[in-house]
Design an enzyme around this catalytic site. Structure first.
Site, PDB file in Angstrom:
ATOM      1  N   GLU A  18       0.822  -1.213   0.000  1.00  0.00           N
ATOM      2  CA  GLU A  18       0.000   0.000   0.000  1.00  0.00           C
ATOM      3  C   GLU A  18       0.857   1.264   0.000  1.00  0.00           C
ATOM      4  O   GLU A  18       0.500   2.269   0.595  1.00  0.00           O
ATOM      5  CB  GLU A  18      -0.953   0.000   1.203  1.00  0.00           C
ATOM      6  CG  GLU A  18      -2.007  -1.073   1.172  1.00  0.00           C
ATOM      7  CD  GLU A  18      -3.079  -0.867   0.113  1.00  0.00           C
ATOM      8  OE1 GLU A  18      -3.161   0.236  -0.462  1.00  0.00           O
ATOM      9  OE2 GLU A  18      -3.836  -1.824  -0.147  1.00  0.00           O
ATOM     10  N   CYS A  32      -4.999   6.958  -6.658  1.00  0.00           N
ATOM     11  CA  CYS A  32      -4.545   5.572  -6.799  1.00  0.00           C
ATOM     12  C   CYS A  32      -4.969   5.029  -8.172  1.00  0.00           C
ATOM     13  O   CYS A  32      -5.745   5.674  -8.882  1.00  0.00           O
ATOM     14  CB  CYS A  32      -5.105   4.712  -5.669  1.00  0.00           C
ATOM     15  SG  CYS A  32      -6.846   4.299  -5.848  1.00  0.00           S
TER      16      CYS A  32
END
Length: 163
Positions: A18, A32
């Protein structure tokens, strides 16, 4: 019942996968690959949230831990009590990491959860690699992503570790 909280192994796995665009936690928001405003260690910023930027690494980890705490309760409710009592910490960690990435809705409707609830632990583990695709925002097609393939292998390995 097991204490359904992430161990350091889950935190480490999530931090590995992440990362923000700079290869570490994201102190500032970024978009993202799924097109969502994201900060810290994969935290999708909700419209009602306000943060003071740049975040510190301590703040980013705190947000990650709160995200996992919020996710733990519905995951526990989705798993049959007899299965829940039998889970090892590594399996809890793998399930938390998986659901953190795919979302609780996808997790709750997954064959992985169905197999787990049937006590088919190997069958459940074999479902992790199937979740290695994401929708291409330009074409709408589902495409395999190398990062998701690596992540699912790591989650599966964690789920199966030590037996």
């Amino acid at each position: 019942m097991n204490d359904f909280k992430p161990s350091q192994a889950a935190i480490a796995l999530l931090k590995e996968f992440e990362k923000g665009p700079n290869g570490d936690f994201a102190a500032e928001p970024y978009t993202c690959p799924a097109g969502k405003k994201t900060v810290g260690w994969g935290h999708v910023v909700r419209s009602d949230e306000r943060f003071v930027y740049p975040l510190t690494e301590e703040q980013a980890e705190g947000i990650l831990r709160r995200d996992l705490e919020r996710l733990a309760e519905p995951i526990q409710r989705a798993i049959r009590p007899t299965v829940l009592r039998s889970l090892k910490q590594r399996q809890i960690d793998a399930l938390l990491c998986f659901a953190f990435n795919v979302g609780f809705g996808a997790f709750s409707n997954s064959t992985l959860l169905a197999m787990l609830n049937q006590c088919d632990y190997i069958g459940a583990a074999d479902q992790f690699p199937r979740w290695n695709k994401a929708r291409n925002p330009k074409t709408g097609a589902m495409i395999e992503l190398a990062g998701l393939t690596r992540r699912r292998a790591a989650e599966r390995d964690l789920f199966l570790r030590d037996g």
